[in-house]
Design an enzyme around this catalytic site. Structure first.
Site, PDB file in Angstrom:
ATOM      1  N   SER A  46     -29.893 -22.862  16.677  1.00  0.00           N
ATOM      2  CA  SER A  46     -29.830 -23.864  17.733  1.00  0.00           C
ATOM      3  C   SER A  46     -28.475 -23.744  18.417  1.00  0.00           C
ATOM      4  O   SER A  46     -27.526 -23.189  17.838  1.00  0.00           O
ATOM      5  CB  SER A  46     -29.962 -25.258  17.111  1.00  0.00           C
ATOM      6  OG  SER A  46     -29.639 -26.273  18.045  1.00  0.00           O
ATOM      7  N   TYR A  55     -28.237 -31.783  10.666  1.00  0.00           N
ATOM      8  CA  TYR A  55     -28.816 -30.740  11.534  1.00  0.00           C
ATOM      9  C   TYR A  55     -27.744 -29.735  11.964  1.00  0.00           C
ATOM     10  O   TYR A  55     -27.947 -28.525  11.898  1.00  0.00           O
ATOM     11  CB  TYR A  55     -29.461 -31.412  12.753  1.00  0.00           C
ATOM     12  CG  TYR A  55     -30.279 -30.492  13.621  1.00  0.00           C
ATOM     13  CD1 TYR A  55     -31.633 -30.252  13.343  1.00  0.00           C
ATOM     14  CD2 TYR A  55     -29.726 -29.863  14.729  1.00  0.00           C
ATOM     15  CE1 TYR A  55     -32.387 -29.416  14.141  1.00  0.00           C
ATOM     16  CE2 TYR A  55     -30.482 -29.022  15.539  1.00  0.00           C
ATOM     17  CZ  TYR A  55     -31.809 -28.812  15.240  1.00  0.00           C
ATOM     18  OH  TYR A  55     -32.571 -27.975  16.037  1.00  0.00           O
TER      19      TYR A  55
HETATM   20  P1  NAD Z   1     -41.768 -28.839  16.157  1.00  0.00           P
HETATM   21  O1  NAD Z   1     -41.644 -30.161  15.505  1.00  0.00           O
HETATM   22  O2  NAD Z   1     -42.650 -28.683  17.341  1.00  0.00           O
HETATM   23  O3  NAD Z   1     -42.182 -27.731  15.092  1.00  0.00           O
HETATM   24  C1  NAD Z   1     -41.618 -27.702  13.813  1.00  0.00           C
HETATM   25  C2  NAD Z   1     -42.523 -26.894  12.912  1.00  0.00           C
HETATM   26  O4  NAD Z   1     -41.978 -26.892  11.588  1.00  0.00           O
HETATM   27  C3  NAD Z   1     -43.932 -27.486  12.803  1.00  0.00           C
HETATM   28  O5  NAD Z   1     -44.876 -26.436  12.722  1.00  0.00           O
HETATM   29  C4  NAD Z   1     -43.870 -28.245  11.474  1.00  0.00           C
HETATM   30  O6  NAD Z   1     -45.145 -28.428  10.863  1.00  0.00           O
HETATM   31  C5  NAD Z   1     -43.004 -27.292  10.679  1.00  0.00           C
HETATM   32  N1  NAD Z   1     -42.426 -27.901   9.495  1.00  0.00           N
HETATM   33  C6  NAD Z   1     -41.702 -29.048   9.386  1.00  0.00           C
HETATM   34  N2  NAD Z   1     -41.384 -29.269   8.102  1.00  0.00           N
HETATM   35  C7  NAD Z   1     -41.920 -28.250   7.380  1.00  0.00           C
HETATM   36  C8  NAD Z   1     -41.933 -27.904   5.996  1.00  0.00           C
HETATM   37  N3  NAD Z   1     -41.339 -28.672   5.067  1.00  0.00           N
HETATM   38  N4  NAD Z   1     -42.587 -26.780   5.627  1.00  0.00           N
HETATM   39  C9  NAD Z   1     -43.217 -26.008   6.532  1.00  0.00           C
HETATM   40  N5  NAD Z   1     -43.232 -26.275   7.850  1.00  0.00           N
HETATM   41  C10 NAD Z   1     -42.586 -27.381   8.268  1.00  0.00           C
HETATM   42  O7  NAD Z   1     -40.264 -28.415  16.504  1.00  0.00           O
HETATM   43  P2  NAD Z   1     -39.636 -27.274  17.415  1.00  0.00           P
HETATM   44  O8  NAD Z   1     -38.823 -27.935  18.436  1.00  0.00           O
HETATM   45  O9  NAD Z   1     -40.654 -26.258  17.813  1.00  0.00           O
HETATM   46  O10 NAD Z   1     -38.609 -26.651  16.364  1.00  0.00           O
HETATM   47  C11 NAD Z   1     -38.739 -25.366  15.801  1.00  0.00           C
HETATM   48  C12 NAD Z   1     -37.362 -24.867  15.403  1.00  0.00           C
HETATM   49  O11 NAD Z   1     -36.566 -24.733  16.574  1.00  0.00           O
HETATM   50  C13 NAD Z   1     -36.601 -25.805  14.461  1.00  0.00           C
HETATM   51  O12 NAD Z   1     -35.905 -25.047  13.494  1.00  0.00           O
HETATM   52  C14 NAD Z   1     -35.630 -26.498  15.390  1.00  0.00           C
HETATM   53  O13 NAD Z   1     -34.490 -26.956  14.718  1.00  0.00           O
HETATM   54  C15 NAD Z   1     -35.333 -25.390  16.361  1.00  0.00           C
HETATM   55  N6  NAD Z   1     -34.782 -25.835  17.639  1.00  0.00           N
HETATM   56  C16 NAD Z   1     -35.480 -26.690  18.430  1.00  0.00           C
HETATM   57  C17 NAD Z   1     -34.928 -27.097  19.626  1.00  0.00           C
HETATM   58  C18 NAD Z   1     -35.634 -28.038  20.551  1.00  0.00           C
HETATM   59  O14 NAD Z   1     -34.998 -28.553  21.471  1.00  0.00           O
HETATM   60  N7  NAD Z   1     -36.922 -28.264  20.390  1.00  0.00           N
HETATM   61  C19 NAD Z   1     -33.672 -26.620  20.006  1.00  0.00           C
HETATM   62  C20 NAD Z   1     -32.993 -25.743  19.188  1.00  0.00           C
HETATM   63  C21 NAD Z   1     -33.574 -25.353  17.988  1.00  0.00           C
END
Ligand code: NAD
Length: 264
Positions: A146, A159
């Site tokens: 991130s 985080y």
């Molecule tokens: P999201 O909530 O849409 O997806 C998260 C995924 O992780 C889902 O499939 C969920 O079921 C899975 N998950 C959660 N806990 C779990 C567990 N214990 N075991 C297995 N799977 C699990 O979120 P997203 O925004 O797509 O995030 C995906 C990644 O990207 C994360 O690591 C997040 O930190 C990172 N990220 C997101 C953003 C943003 O703005 N959305 C920015 C930077 C980084």
């Protein structure tokens, strides 16, 4: 380039939703066989499996319900990928959760869970998948960190700590494997339009007594100079490049895709 992952196999954690699902769709569309992982309702999981399966030319994509907070389940997931797809050529550590609170009020169980899912799971998955990658002579590891892996924000101690740790892990692994056939990199997105990030808009609107549109541009995207969400397809495209044939010299990098956030 269609077909650039023909013959490759991939495991994408947290791919029932958001960024992970977009990455899985992108890989499948480029010819890879992809195993999905993540939580959700039975209907959501079935929908994701059908969508990625369609891109692979099968009824449903393989799926592991492994909980990324449980090391033994992570090891079993990697083994299942190798057994069902024949290999785990590409590992994307993407599963993640968020919780926001001042440090004095941060619930201890929530802190530990974020560290386990967002960070420690990456170590367990890499440890389990790397021997097979080395033995087969090809591997790509992509850790979805991130912008918060490079800079901090208040109220996100767990985080920010987890994502900085992911960047550190990425660099260390990359140095260990630099002379071999595997690369390890991190992607550092800014705010991406997904359920995880969109859930932060409403509480901000309520806290500041403004509309959700204003909460988005003035508060959530305060430091994202483009003032618009990064889209999941943009992150998926970067992941696709990192696991493709012309990325072998990119190793140990933390690649920003944040609309200029960390340029400031
Ligand atoms: P999201 O909530 O849409 O997806 C998260 C995924 O992780 C889902 O499939 C969920 O079921 C899975 N998950 C959660 N806990 C779990 C567990 N214990 N075991 C297995 N799977 C699990 O979120 P997203 O925004 O797509 O995030 C995906 C990644 O990207 C994360 O690591 C997040 O930190 C990172 N990220 C997101 C953003 C943003 O703005 N959305 C920015 C930077 C980084």
């Amino acid at each position: 380039m269609a077909g650039k992952l023909e013959g490759r196999t991939a495991l994408v954690t947290g791919s029932t939703s958001g960024i992970g699902l977009a990455i899985a769709l992108g890989f499948a569309g480029a010819g890879a066989k992809v195993m999905l992982n993540g939580f959700g309702s039975a209907a959501e999981i079935a929908k994701a499996r059908a969508a990625v399966g369609a891109a692979m030319g099968v009824a449903e994509a393989p799926y592991s319900g492994a909980d990324m907070s449980k090391p033994e389940e992570i090891r079993a997931m990697v083994k299942a990928c190798e057994a069902e797809l024949g290999a785990c050529d590409i590992l994307v550590n993407n599963a993640g959760i968020q919780f926001v609170a001042p440090v004095e009020e941060f619930p201890e169980d929530k802190f530990d869970r974020i560290i386990a899912i967002n960070f420690t799971s990456n170590f367990h998955a890499i440890k389990a998948a790397l021997p097979g990658m080395k033995a087969r002579g090809f591997g790509r590891i992509v850790n979805v960190a991130s912008a918060h892996g490079l800079v901090a924000s208040p109220y996100k101690t767990a985080y920010v700590a987890a994502k900085h740790a992911v960047v550190g892990l990425t660099k260390s692994v990359a140095l260990e494997i630099a002379r071999g056939p595997v690369t390890c990199n991190a992607i550092c997105p800014g705010f991406v339009r997904t359920p995880l990030a969109e859930a932060q808009v409403k509480p901000l609107a309520e806290k500041h007594g403004v509309s959700e549109d204003k909460a988005l541009t003035d508060f959530l995207l305060e430091r994202q100079p483009t003032k618009r969400w990064v889209e999941v397809e943009e992150v998926a495209e970067m992941a696709l490049f990192l696991v493709g044939p012309n990325s072998g010299s990119i190793n140990g990098s933390a690649l920003s895709i944040d609309g200029g956030w960390t340029a400031q």
